[in-house]
Enzyme design. Structure first.
Site, PDB file in Angstrom:
ATOM      1  N   ASP A 129      51.973  47.367  78.665  1.00 54.76           N
ATOM      2  CA  ASP A 129      52.663  48.532  79.225  1.00 54.76           C
ATOM      3  C   ASP A 129      54.127  48.194  79.477  1.00 54.76           C
ATOM      4  O   ASP A 129      54.483  47.020  79.667  1.00 54.76           O
ATOM      5  CB  ASP A 129      52.031  48.933  80.569  1.00 54.76           C
TER       6      ASP A 129
HETATM    7  N1  URA Z   1      45.989  46.626  80.959  1.00 57.36           N
HETATM    8  C1  URA Z   1      46.915  47.466  81.505  1.00 57.36           C
HETATM    9  O1  URA Z   1      46.588  48.333  82.315  1.00 57.36           O
HETATM   10  N2  URA Z   1      48.192  47.305  81.134  1.00 57.36           N
HETATM   11  C2  URA Z   1      48.619  46.345  80.275  1.00 57.36           C
HETATM   12  O2  URA Z   1      49.821  46.242  80.007  1.00 57.36           O
HETATM   13  C3  URA Z   1      47.645  45.486  79.737  1.00 57.36           C
HETATM   14  C4  URA Z   1      46.328  45.631  80.091  1.00 57.36           C
END
Ligand code: URA
Length: 240
Positions: free
Chosen positions: A102
């Site tokens: 993310d």
């Molecule tokens: N899970 C999430 O919620 N975000 C990420 O960036 C990776 C795994």
């Protein structure tokens, strides 16, 4: 491989620059000047450009410590991408991230131009685990640990594969998670089921390869062949 292709790849030059260097007599194969751009050279040939040894590298594999605010994509209209951060060092490669974090997450992103390898390590059947350090807005509970191990049912009804969850090293709100799946916002949604928010999320390993913490935010480097192999050499996922 053709000599001009090898020189272009190994020296990060265009094919026409490589041909010009070969014509100039700047390239030697096994100690002798070679002016034929279409000469075939094998893996064992010693090729030099202006006296510097060159090695053909078919693909590159780059470890990036992704900073917050950067998106896991090759190009984006409004945001800086992980590929933007490394492109200057490999200008002639068609790079992309093998897997996503993310925008707010940090840590290990693998960037490569090897589509088959990326597909392989992301394929659910290969079970390449990804390890995350998480900071929650509430203490970790035994209920969360048991729920992750059993397979969390998300708010939309989908059931996640069992995931290893254990305490982290930074107090009661810190946790370590090992996932073998890559569902959108997976960790945030899994903790959300228990009413817990994720304040920080950092990927610390892909398969058996740990993030090099000396890189620092935005730091990157090419992986050695041994390190690339470590990605697929991993123990069964677990949090001890
Ligand atoms: N899970 C999430 O919620 N975000 C990420 O960036 C990776 C795994």
């Amino acid at each position: 491989m053709r000599l001009d292709k090898l020189v272009a790849q190994a020296a990060q030059q265009s094919r026409s620059n490589a041909r010009a260097a070969i014509r100039r007599g700047a390239v030697c194969v096994n100690g002798a000047v070679c002016r034929a751009a279409d000469a075939q050279v094998d893996d064992t040939a010693a090729v030099t450009l202006n006296g510097t040894p060159l090695r053909a590298q078919e693909f590159v594999y780059i470890m990036l410590d992704k900073p917050r605010g950067v998106v896991s994509a090759s190009a984006d209209k409004s945001d800086v991408t992980v590929v933007d951060l490394v492109r200057g060092s490999w200008p002639r490669r068609s790079l992309f991230p093998a897997g996503r974090l993310d925008k707010s997450s940090t840590g290990f992103v693998l960037i490569t131009d090897d589509g088959a390898f990326a597909h392989d390590i992301l394929a659910p059947k290969r079970h390449v685990p990804k390890t995350y350090a998480v900071l929650l807005d509430t203490p970790l509970t035994a209920e969360m640990i048991a729920g992750f191990a059993a397979g969390v049912r998300l708010a939309d009804g989908s059931v996640m594969q069992p995931a290893a969850l254990g305490p982290g090293a930074e107090g009661p709100c810190s946790a370590r998670v090992v996932l073998q799946q890559g569902v959108y916002h997976q960790i945030k949604r899994m903790f959300g089921v228990y009413g817990a928010g994720v304040n920080e999320l950092r990927r610390t390993a892909i398969g058996g390869l740990q993030l090099d913490e000396t890189l620092g935010p935005g730091g990157f480097r090419a992986l050695s062949p041994g390190e690339v192999a470590q990605i697929t050499q991993h123990q069964a996922a677990g949090c001890e």
